[in-house]
Design a protein around this motif. Structure first.
Motif, PDB file in Angstrom:
ATOM      1  N   PRO A   1       0.817  -1.227   0.000  1.00  0.00           N
ATOM      2  CA  PRO A   1       0.000   0.000   0.000  1.00  0.00           C
ATOM      3  C   PRO A   1       0.848   1.274   0.000  1.00  0.00           C
ATOM      4  O   PRO A   1       0.731   2.122   0.875  1.00  0.00           O
ATOM      5  CB  PRO A   1      -0.821  -0.146   1.277  1.00  0.00           C
ATOM      6  N   LYS A   2       1.682   1.424  -1.002  1.00  0.00           N
ATOM      7  CA  LYS A   2       2.612   2.558  -1.038  1.00  0.00           C
ATOM      8  C   LYS A   2       1.890   3.897  -0.990  1.00  0.00           C
ATOM      9  O   LYS A   2       2.283   4.805  -0.246  1.00  0.00           O
ATOM     10  CB  LYS A   2       3.485   2.481  -2.289  1.00  0.00           C
ATOM     11  N   GLU A   3       0.840   4.039  -1.797  1.00  0.00           N
ATOM     12  CA  GLU A   3       0.162   5.331  -1.873  1.00  0.00           C
ATOM     13  C   GLU A   3      -0.489   5.687  -0.546  1.00  0.00           C
ATOM     14  O   GLU A   3      -0.489   6.859  -0.142  1.00  0.00           O
ATOM     15  CB  GLU A   3      -0.875   5.317  -3.002  1.00  0.00           C
ATOM     16  N   ALA A   4      -1.053   4.697   0.143  1.00  0.00           N
ATOM     17  CA  ALA A   4      -1.647   4.964   1.455  1.00  0.00           C
ATOM     18  C   ALA A   4      -0.585   5.411   2.443  1.00  0.00           C
ATOM     19  O   ALA A   4      -0.794   6.348   3.231  1.00  0.00           O
ATOM     20  CB  ALA A   4      -2.364   3.717   1.961  1.00  0.00           C
TER      21      ALA A   4
ATOM     22  N   PHE B   1       2.230   9.839   5.371  1.00  0.00           N
ATOM     23  CA  PHE B   1       3.486  10.572   5.585  1.00  0.00           C
ATOM     24  C   PHE B   1       3.300  12.054   5.266  1.00  0.00           C
ATOM     25  O   PHE B   1       3.783  12.923   6.004  1.00  0.00           O
ATOM     26  CB  PHE B   1       4.587   9.973   4.717  1.00  0.00           C
ATOM     27  N   ARG B   2       2.572  12.344   4.167  1.00  0.00           N
ATOM     28  CA  ARG B   2       2.324  13.755   3.818  1.00  0.00           C
ATOM     29  C   ARG B   2       1.498  14.451   4.900  1.00  0.00           C
ATOM     30  O   ARG B   2       1.644  15.647   5.133  1.00  0.00           O
ATOM     31  CB  ARG B   2       1.613  13.843   2.462  1.00  0.00           C
ATOM     32  N   ALA B   3       0.606  13.686   5.540  1.00  0.00           N
ATOM     33  CA  ALA B   3      -0.211  14.244   6.622  1.00  0.00           C
ATOM     34  C   ALA B   3       0.541  14.280   7.947  1.00  0.00           C
ATOM     35  O   ALA B   3      -0.033  14.661   8.980  1.00  0.00           O
ATOM     36  CB  ALA B   3      -1.491  13.425   6.772  1.00  0.00           C
ATOM     37  N   ARG B   4       1.819  13.883   7.918  1.00  0.00           N
ATOM     38  CA  ARG B   4       2.678  13.858   9.104  1.00  0.00           C
ATOM     39  C   ARG B   4       2.155  12.916  10.187  1.00  0.00           C
ATOM     40  O   ARG B   4       2.396  13.124  11.381  1.00  0.00           O
ATOM     41  CB  ARG B   4       2.871  15.271   9.662  1.00  0.00           C
ATOM     42  N   SER B   5       1.456  11.885   9.755  1.00  0.00           N
ATOM     43  CA  SER B   5       0.971  10.871  10.694  1.00  0.00           C
ATOM     44  C   SER B   5       2.032   9.783  10.808  1.00  0.00           C
ATOM     45  O   SER B   5       1.833   8.634  10.375  1.00  0.00           O
ATOM     46  CB  SER B   5      -0.367  10.297  10.206  1.00  0.00           C
ATOM     47  N   TYR B   6       3.153  10.144  11.382  1.00  0.00           N
ATOM     48  CA  TYR B   6       4.311   9.256  11.380  1.00  0.00           C
ATOM     49  C   TYR B   6       4.073   7.998  12.205  1.00  0.00           C
ATOM     50  O   TYR B   6       4.539   6.912  11.842  1.00  0.00           O
ATOM     51  CB  TYR B   6       5.537  10.014  11.883  1.00  0.00           C
TER      52      TYR B   6
ATOM     53  N   VAL C   1       2.183   5.635  10.113  1.00  0.00           N
ATOM     54  CA  VAL C   1       3.053   4.980   9.121  1.00  0.00           C
ATOM     55  C   VAL C   1       3.788   3.817   9.768  1.00  0.00           C
ATOM     56  O   VAL C   1       3.852   2.711   9.213  1.00  0.00           O
ATOM     57  CB  VAL C   1       4.062   5.986   8.535  1.00  0.00           C
ATOM     58  N   LEU C   2       4.334   4.047  10.954  1.00  0.00           N
ATOM     59  CA  LEU C   2       5.055   2.976  11.648  1.00  0.00           C
ATOM     60  C   LEU C   2       4.126   1.818  11.995  1.00  0.00           C
ATOM     61  O   LEU C   2       4.500   0.645  11.873  1.00  0.00           O
ATOM     62  CB  LEU C   2       5.697   3.531  12.921  1.00  0.00           C
ATOM     63  N   ARG C   3       2.901   2.156  12.413  1.00  0.00           N
ATOM     64  CA  ARG C   3       1.938   1.096  12.743  1.00  0.00           C
ATOM     65  C   ARG C   3       1.598   0.262  11.509  1.00  0.00           C
ATOM     66  O   ARG C   3       1.579  -0.976  11.558  1.00  0.00           O
ATOM     67  CB  ARG C   3       0.671   1.719  13.323  1.00  0.00           C
ATOM     68  N   GLU C   4       1.354   0.934  10.378  1.00  0.00           N
ATOM     69  CA  GLU C   4       1.029   0.223   9.142  1.00  0.00           C
ATOM     70  C   GLU C   4       2.220  -0.613   8.668  1.00  0.00           C
ATOM     71  O   GLU C   4       2.046  -1.724   8.169  1.00  0.00           O
ATOM     72  CB  GLU C   4       0.615   1.221   8.050  1.00  0.00           C
ATOM     73  N   ALA C   5       3.421  -0.081   8.823  1.00  0.00           N
ATOM     74  CA  ALA C   5       4.612  -0.826   8.418  1.00  0.00           C
ATOM     75  C   ALA C   5       4.781  -2.083   9.261  1.00  0.00           C
ATOM     76  O   ALA C   5       5.147  -3.149   8.752  1.00  0.00           O
ATOM     77  CB  ALA C   5       5.849   0.064   8.527  1.00  0.00           C
TER      78      ALA C   5
END
Length: 347
Positions: free
Chosen positions: A61-64, A69-74, A77-81
């Motif tokens: 899910p690269k685009e998600a 990341f653009r929304a600065r929801s870092y 991102v870590l949780r999804e990763a």
């Protein structure tokens, strides 16, 4: 010991995914009892999900992730990763084949936990994450040469190494309904003018003229295929074709466009996924190449490749002609029509 659970990583682009599909049949023939999974970006996933030789298609899910990341929801991102890594590891792959060869795909291969990881011409540091790297001899000019070399590097028999795009009944119904709605009872041509890079596109004013000549000489209407981003340009071609070409760009999904290409009597396109699909479906195909020259040998008599090599060709992503693209503008409508005529007469 033969692998039992294999992950193929080829994330993008759509055309490259199409050219890599022969690997599926090679692996299935070599390891009939193995579970085959392909990891791909969402844009290309539809071309793989109905392939009966694959057991699973996983979507990266690269685009998600980029959106988060653009929304600065870092933290998101870590949780999804972490969730994605967990999903990879839960499948217990024992062999990963990285056909992408970049750092991002190399990291995914490592995170999968597979003990054996083989990369294709691995670069950007991903070589350090592989157990083995198969080199790519770029002097070989056959279609999908790098993937053909890869399976040979694995010690496997490539066989006829044909591209494998599996379409479902849904797409066949779409073509029947589309033809009925547009009154297309006879043969038609599929025109594929568009690319993500302008230096790959044959000049737009040539396409209406080609459509008119195909209608005049062969009684053949043309369908202009492409994505939603191409629609405005496709409508201009339709308008200038004097009723001989219909815009389908933005109206059909990628798989529906592939089905329309499959049932065409002729396909003309540039270095784009739909052109490679025309070859995969063994449709008479004229490929017009300019800044890129991906192959000159398809192994099929029903393909014509037109390429004008200049001193700066192929420039790929770095054109030096200030947008003139003489490698493409030097290719005239009559030359393309001549190639198409030879293919149609042979067919």
């Amino acid at each position: 010991m033969e692998p039992r659970n294999i992950l193929i990583i080829k994330l993008s682009a759509i055309g490259d995914v199409v050219m890599a599909t022969p690997v599926i049949r090679v692996l299935r023939n070599a390891y009939p009892g193995a579970r085959l999974t392909w990891l791909v970006e969402e844009a290309s996933s539809g071309l793989l999900c109905t392939n009966p030789l694959l057991d699973e298609v996983m979507v990266w899910p690269k685009e998600a992730w980029k959106g988060l990341f653009r929304a600065r929801s870092y933290m998101a991102v870590l949780r999804e990763a972490r969730l994605f890594t967990g999903a990879l590891r839960s499948r217990r792959f024992d062999l990963v084949l990285d056909l992408q060869g970049f750092l991002k795909s190399g990291l995914i291969a490592m995170l999968s936990g597979a003990p054996e990881r083989v990369g294709l011409a691995s670069r950007e540091g991903s070589r350090l994450l592989m157990r083995k790297v198969v080199p790519w001899d770029r002097s070989e000019r056959r279609i999908g040469a790098q993937y053909h070399q890869f399976v040979r590097g694995l010690g496997l028999d490539p066989g006829d190494f044909r591209m494998d795009i599996a379409l479902g009944e849904k797409e066949e119904v779409f073509v029947r309904d589309f033809r009925r709605a547009r009154g297309l009872s006879g043969p038609y041509a599929a025109l594929c003018p568009f690319s993500s890079k302008p230096q790959k596109e044959w000049p737009g004013e040539r396409w209406p003229r080609l459509a008119m000549l195909l209608a005049e000489r062969y009684g053949m209407h043309s369908l202009i295929l492409g994505g939603s981003a191409d629609r405005e340009k496709a409508l201009r071609i339709e308008e200038r074709s004097r009723g001989n070409a219909f815009c389908v760009a933005g109206e059909a999904t990628l798989k529906e466009s592939a089905a329309l290409a499959k049932h065409a009597s002729l396909l003309v396109g540039g270095d784009t996924a739909l052109t490679h699909m025309g070859i995969a479906f063994q449709v008479p195909t004229v490929a017009v190449f300019g800044s890129t020259f991906p192959y000159d040998d398809t192994g099929l008599a029903g393909t014509a490749i037109i390429y004008k090599g200049f001193g700066c060709s192929p420039c790929k992503r770095h054109p030096v002609c200030a947008g003139d693209f003489p490698c493409l503008s030097a290719i005239g409508v009559e030359e393309v029509l001549g190639a198409a005529s030879r293919l149609l007469e042979a067919a």
